[in-house]
Scaffold this motif. Sequence first.
Motif, mmCIF file in Angstrom:
data_model
loop_
_atom_site.group_PDB
_atom_site.id
_atom_site.type_symbol
_atom_site.label_atom_id
_atom_site.label_comp_id
_atom_site.label_asym_id
_atom_site.label_seq_id
_atom_site.Cartn_x
_atom_site.Cartn_y
_atom_site.Cartn_z
ATOM 1 N N CYS A 133 7.015 0.008 16.006
ATOM 2 C CA CYS A 133 6.556 -1.289 16.506
ATOM 3 C C CYS A 133 5.200 -1.142 17.198
ATOM 4 C CB CYS A 133 7.608 -1.787 17.507
ATOM 5 S SG CYS A 133 7.246 -3.405 18.128
ATOM 6 N N ALA A 134 4.232 -1.964 16.804
ATOM 7 C CA ALA A 134 2.896 -1.892 17.412
ATOM 8 C C ALA A 134 2.767 -2.950 18.501
ATOM 9 C CB ALA A 134 1.828 -2.075 16.331
ATOM 10 N N ALA A 135 3.456 -2.749 19.611
ATOM 11 C CA ALA A 135 3.333 -3.677 20.743
ATOM 12 C C ALA A 135 3.623 -2.895 22.021
ATOM 13 C CB ALA A 135 4.299 -4.842 20.592
ATOM 14 N N GLU A 144 -5.718 -13.322 13.956
ATOM 15 C CA GLU A 144 -6.514 -12.686 15.025
ATOM 16 C C GLU A 144 -5.639 -11.964 16.043
ATOM 17 O OE1 GLU A 144 -8.921 -15.641 16.972
ATOM 18 O OE2 GLU A 144 -10.546 -15.365 15.543
ATOM 19 N N SER A 145 -4.456 -11.537 15.636
ATOM 20 C CA SER A 145 -3.505 -10.968 16.603
ATOM 21 C C SER A 145 -4.096 -9.862 17.477
ATOM 22 C CB SER A 145 -2.276 -10.416 15.865
ATOM 23 O OG SER A 145 -1.532 -11.464 15.334
ATOM 24 N N MET A 146 -4.960 -9.026 16.873
ATOM 25 C CA MET A 146 -5.463 -7.847 17.604
ATOM 26 C C MET A 146 -6.824 -8.103 18.265
ATOM 27 S SD MET A 146 -3.271 -5.300 16.942
ATOM 28 C CE MET A 146 -2.032 -4.819 15.734
ATOM 29 N N VAL A 172 -0.234 -13.949 21.872
ATOM 30 C CA VAL A 172 -0.402 -13.102 23.051
ATOM 31 C C VAL A 172 0.446 -11.831 22.933
ATOM 32 C CG1 VAL A 172 -1.044 -14.978 24.616
ATOM 33 C CG2 VAL A 172 1.379 -14.367 24.352
ATOM 34 N N SER A 173 1.064 -11.623 21.759
ATOM 35 C CA SER A 173 1.981 -10.480 21.609
ATOM 36 C C SER A 173 1.291 -9.135 21.817
ATOM 37 C CB SER A 173 2.624 -10.488 20.223
ATOM 38 O OG SER A 173 3.570 -11.512 20.134
ATOM 39 N N LYS A 174 0.023 -9.026 21.424
ATOM 40 C CA LYS A 174 -0.677 -7.748 21.539
ATOM 41 C C LYS A 174 -1.476 -7.666 22.841
ATOM 42 C CE LYS A 174 0.922 -7.185 17.540
ATOM 43 N NZ LYS A 174 2.051 -6.316 17.314
HETATM 44 C C1 LIG Z 1 -1.596 -8.602 12.242
HETATM 45 C C2 LIG Z 1 -0.351 -9.032 12.958
HETATM 46 N N1 LIG Z 1 0.068 -10.300 12.855
HETATM 47 C C3 LIG Z 1 1.178 -10.719 13.484
HETATM 48 C C4 LIG Z 1 1.941 -9.855 14.242
HETATM 49 C C5 LIG Z 1 3.181 -10.375 14.901
HETATM 50 O O1 LIG Z 1 2.784 -11.238 15.920
HETATM 51 P P1 LIG Z 1 3.827 -12.049 16.786
HETATM 52 O O2 LIG Z 1 4.602 -11.072 17.613
HETATM 53 O O3 LIG Z 1 2.958 -12.931 17.622
HETATM 54 O O4 LIG Z 1 4.689 -12.842 15.868
HETATM 55 C C6 LIG Z 1 1.550 -8.525 14.347
HETATM 56 C C7 LIG Z 1 2.375 -7.560 15.104
HETATM 57 O O5 LIG Z 1 2.308 -6.371 14.885
HETATM 58 C C8 LIG Z 1 0.372 -8.113 13.707
HETATM 59 O O6 LIG Z 1 -0.055 -6.848 13.796
#
Ligand SMILES: Cc1ncc(COP(=O)(O)O)c(C=O)c1O
Length: 505
Positions: free
Chosen positions: A130-132, A299-301, A334-336
């Motif tokens: 998991c990348a968080a 734009e998550s990251m 805001v997850s990341k």
């Molecule tokens: C590129 C990308 N999009 C979406 C997500 C998931 O985002 P969220 O937790 O906001 O649904 C991730 C999580 O690793 C991601 O890397």
Amino acid sequence: MTTPATTRWTSAVGAPQLARLLASQRTAQDEPGRRVPAYRSLADGVRLLIHEGRVPVATRLPAERELAAALGVSRTTVAAAFEALRADGFLESRRGSGSWTAVPAGAPVPTRGLEPLPPEAAGSMIDLGCAALPAPEPHLSAAFRAALGELAPYAHTHGDYPAGIPSLREALAERYTARGVPTMPEQIMVTTGAMGGVAALSRLIAPRGERVAVDHPSYANVLQLLRDSGARLVPVPLADELAGWDLPVWRRVLRDSAPRMAYVVPDFHNPTGSLATDEQRRDLVAAARAAGTVLVADESMADLAFDEGPGGRLPCPLATFDPGGSSVITVGTVSKSVWAGLRIGWVRAAPDIVRSLVAARAYADLGSPVLEQLAVAHLMTGDGWEPAVGQLRDRARGNRDALVAAVRELLPDWEFTVPRGGLTLWARTGGLSGSRIAEAGERLGVRVPSGPRFGIDGAFEGYVRLPFTIGEPLAREAAARLAAAADLVRTGAVSGADVPRSYVA
Ligand SMILES: Cc1ncc(COP(=O)(O)O)c(C=O)c1O
């Protein structure tokens, strides 16, 4: 015999481009002391390009005569190579339609997303699925305390805000405006994470059966979401790890396939970490507009930039080139940058698109939790945002440095390019199968997703993805366990997975 999914081609590769890709490829021919006939070397080169996703499955190959001319070899050599590829299940041909790439029937084609272990179940396992990151404290708790103080007026309503609460829509619109993309609150819909945004958009723009172009590799969970929604995925190979989008290839795919939607990750792409340049962004938007394709930019990251890059600034948002939001739709979260447990994301689009998304939400998840939205609005409008995001940015940068040092020391034949932000390292596993390393790692107490999770039709067998979620001393321990896993694979002690030990011919 090949898999049914490959019986129709979705893109084509020209002879000069295939020659260029083959020239950049290492094959068995390059191994000292090993002499391989020219046709075999060519077949191995094409097979490796398919495995690496650089020539996607279902790509039409050039005619034998054209390829022979581009490579400076005889037509007999190309014909023999195509025959060998057909015999191995990597090529299908039909008279009058040409030949297109395939994967052999029965080959493992991982089509799963990522499944992080519940933290309480991990035990001594180092879970790199998991990348968080954990939340930035005490900022998150402070934001929730403030949110509780602001809850009363909302608690007296029905609590149903399918577009999001007004204060968060305003805060998000202001953030885009401050980044140089003038935005009204009517252009924002708050969603359940970025995944909620992509899911809503794929239902609206690319319902069942439509073509959707994706970076190749791309974020595993979105690939799986799109597969589940019945989309026909059109993979567009990245130029290489950090160079990002290959504009000539994108232009050709958009022109030839005219997909309804394209899903891209411009900022610190997951899994490769690549960052698209301003010029690439401008050109991709122009090409998509010309093809009538809606670009969905994830734009998550974007908030996890470790340095400012050449010229002292980060590239502009993709929406800069279509501020109205009709042909470029942005998804954020805001997850990341804060915490994935908030499950707060958003979509930025033209007001009429937002209205359609909001209307459709009545029969999806109805809305996002009010208290979490209040907490995020409080962080964004108060002075807690920068310290909170800064804390995670610093942690991710430190973790990246620790991981890079550990992998370089303990897995010296693994290759990667160090990303300047984001949360992921995309590592070539020294010619060994990433799926087998993942399998052996699981036995040795380290969980990593193998490359094919991020690809289509089994591509990227020679990769794993490592996230910047652990620092020292855990990063070194993880690398040591992965090195032990790689040894098991090299010596043939892992044989369960139905994949070759080495993915290079
Ligand atoms: C590129 C990308 N999009 C979406 C997500 C998931 O985002 P969220 O937790 O906001 O649904 C991730 C999580 O690793 C991601 O890397």
